[in-house]
Motif scaffolding. Structure first.
Motif, PDB file in Angstrom:
ATOM      1  N   ASP A 149      90.384  16.909  33.722  1.00  0.00           N
ATOM      2  CA  ASP A 149      90.214  17.376  35.102  1.00  0.00           C
ATOM      3  C   ASP A 149      89.440  18.686  35.170  1.00  0.00           C
ATOM      4  OD1 ASP A 149      91.481  15.141  36.169  1.00  0.00           O
ATOM      5  OD2 ASP A 149      93.453  16.108  36.202  1.00  0.00           O
ATOM      6  N   ALA A 150      89.725  19.634  34.281  1.00  0.00           N
ATOM      7  CA  ALA A 150      89.006  20.917  34.295  1.00  0.00           C
ATOM      8  C   ALA A 150      87.538  20.716  33.947  1.00  0.00           C
ATOM      9  CB  ALA A 150      89.660  21.898  33.318  1.00  0.00           C
ATOM     10  N   ARG A 151      87.263  19.913  32.934  1.00  0.00           N
ATOM     11  CA  ARG A 151      85.873  19.657  32.543  1.00  0.00           C
ATOM     12  C   ARG A 151      85.145  18.847  33.613  1.00  0.00           C
ATOM     13  NH1 ARG A 151      85.811  17.934  26.326  1.00  0.00           N
ATOM     14  NH2 ARG A 151      83.577  18.106  26.714  1.00  0.00           N
ATOM     15  N   VAL A 164      89.847   9.663  31.153  1.00  0.00           N
ATOM     16  CA  VAL A 164      90.432  10.308  32.333  1.00  0.00           C
ATOM     17  C   VAL A 164      91.860  10.793  32.109  1.00  0.00           C
ATOM     18  CG1 VAL A 164      88.941   9.060  33.945  1.00  0.00           C
ATOM     19  CG2 VAL A 164      91.208   8.133  33.390  1.00  0.00           C
ATOM     20  N   ASP A 165      92.535  10.301  31.078  1.00  0.00           N
ATOM     21  CA  ASP A 165      93.923  10.707  30.825  1.00  0.00           C
ATOM     22  C   ASP A 165      94.042  11.900  29.885  1.00  0.00           C
ATOM     23  OD1 ASP A 165      94.937   8.667  32.469  1.00  0.00           O
ATOM     24  OD2 ASP A 165      94.841   7.217  30.822  1.00  0.00           O
ATOM     25  N   ALA A 166      92.928  12.379  29.356  1.00  0.00           N
ATOM     26  CA  ALA A 166      92.961  13.533  28.442  1.00  0.00           C
ATOM     27  C   ALA A 166      93.418  14.779  29.200  1.00  0.00           C
ATOM     28  CB  ALA A 166      91.588  13.757  27.823  1.00  0.00           C
ATOM     29  N   GLN A 192      93.319   3.564  39.113  1.00  0.00           N
ATOM     30  CA  GLN A 192      92.378   3.863  40.193  1.00  0.00           C
ATOM     31  C   GLN A 192      91.416   4.977  39.788  1.00  0.00           C
ATOM     32  OE1 GLN A 192      94.995   4.625  43.517  1.00  0.00           O
ATOM     33  NE2 GLN A 192      94.717   2.540  44.299  1.00  0.00           N
ATOM     34  N   LYS A 193      91.926   5.972  39.093  1.00  0.00           N
ATOM     35  CA  LYS A 193      91.073   7.071  38.625  1.00  0.00           C
ATOM     36  C   LYS A 193      90.059   6.540  37.617  1.00  0.00           C
ATOM     37  CE  LYS A 193      91.423  11.784  36.882  1.00  0.00           C
ATOM     38  NZ  LYS A 193      92.382  12.883  36.632  1.00  0.00           N
ATOM     39  N   GLN A 194      90.523   5.691  36.702  1.00  0.00           N
ATOM     40  CA  GLN A 194      89.638   5.109  35.691  1.00  0.00           C
ATOM     41  C   GLN A 194      88.538   4.282  36.344  1.00  0.00           C
ATOM     42  OE1 GLN A 194      89.443   5.644  32.400  1.00  0.00           O
ATOM     43  NE2 GLN A 194      87.680   4.289  32.322  1.00  0.00           N
ATOM     44  N   GLN A 195      88.898   3.462  37.323  1.00  0.00           N
ATOM     45  CA  GLN A 195      87.908   2.628  37.995  1.00  0.00           C
ATOM     46  C   GLN A 195      86.894   3.464  38.774  1.00  0.00           C
ATOM     47  OE1 GLN A 195      90.090  -0.280  40.266  1.00  0.00           O
ATOM     48  NE2 GLN A 195      90.662  -1.450  38.459  1.00  0.00           N
TER      49      GLN A 195
END
Length: 188
Positions: free
Chosen positions: A99-101, A93-95, A35-38
Motif C-alpha cells: 500500500d505504501a509503495r 497486493v497482500d505484501a 477485489q483488490k487483486q482484480q
C-alpha cells in the motif's frame, strides 16, 4: 468500431484513459482481498497497453509539436513507472509494504498524466490536423491490441523497441492472462 470512436481524436482517447487509470487507482486503494487483486490486474493491464501505445504513436508525433525535451521527460517517467509497476506486480497486493509503495506509484503516475495533459496534449491539438488526430486514435487502439499486458522494463521505451518486442511479448502475456482468468473462474 462505433461512430463515436471513429470521431474521437487521440487526445480525447488518452484523456478518457487517464480518468479510467485514476478510477482504477481509487478502486485498488479502496478494496481488499480478491477485489483488490482484480482491480490491480486491470490497472496493470491498462497502464501497460496505454504506455506502450503512447510510446509507439503519440510521443513520436509530439516530438514535432511539443519538442524533444518534453517527450524525453515523459519517456523517462514511463520507464521509471514500468520498473515500479513490475516490482509492485511481483510484490503482490497482500505484501505488507504494497500500500505504501502503491501510493507513491500513484502520485508519480498522476503527475506524469498531468504533465502530458498540460505540456504534450495541448501542443498536439494546436499543431496537428484534426483528421490526423482522429487517425492517431485508431493507431493507438491498434497498438494497444498488440501491446503487452504487463510492464516489461527491459524492453525499452522507444517506439522501435515496442514494435519489435511488443507483439511477441503480448502473445505470451495474453496467454498467461487467459490461464490466470481460467484458474480464477474455476476455483472450488
Amino acid at each position: 468500431m462505433t461512430s463515436t470512436a471513429q470521431k474521437q481524436d487521440v487526445v480525447d482517447l488518452l484523456l478518457r484513459q487517464h480518468e479510467e487509470i485514476k478510477s482504477l487507482f481509487a478502486q485498488v486503494r479502496g478494496a481488499t482481498g480478491e477485489q483488490k487483486q482484480q482491480a490491480f490486474q486491470q490497472l496493470v493491464r491498462l497502464l501497460a497497453v496505454h504506455e506502450s501505445a503512447e510510446e509507439q504513436v503519440v510521443h513520436p508525433a509530439a516530438r514535432d509539436d511539443a519538442g524533444d525535451a518534453v517527450v524525453d521527460a515523459r519517456l523517462h517517467e514511463e520507464n521509471e513507472a514500468k520498473h515500479v509497476l513490475s516490482q509492485l506486480y511481483d510484490l503482490g497486493v497482500d505484501a505488507p509494504d504494497f500500500d505504501a509503495r502503491f501510493a507513491e506509484f500513484e502520485q508519480a503516475v498522476v503527475a506524469h498524466a498531468t504533465h502530458e495533459e498540460q505540456e504534450e496534449f495541448p501542443e498536439l491539438r494546436r499543431k496537428t490536423d484534426p483528421e490526423r488526430l482522429r487517425r492517431m486514435a485508431g493507431a493507438v487502439r491498434a497498438a494497444e491490441a498488440v501491446s503487452p499486458t504487463r510492464p516489461h522494463p527491459s524492453a525499452g521505451e522507444s517506439a522501435t523497441a515496442n514494435m519489435l518486442a511488443g507483439p511477441p511479448v503480448a502473445v505470451f502475456d495474453r496467454m498467461r492472462d487467459a490461464v490466470r482468468d481460467w484458474r480464477q473462474s474455476h476455483r472450488d
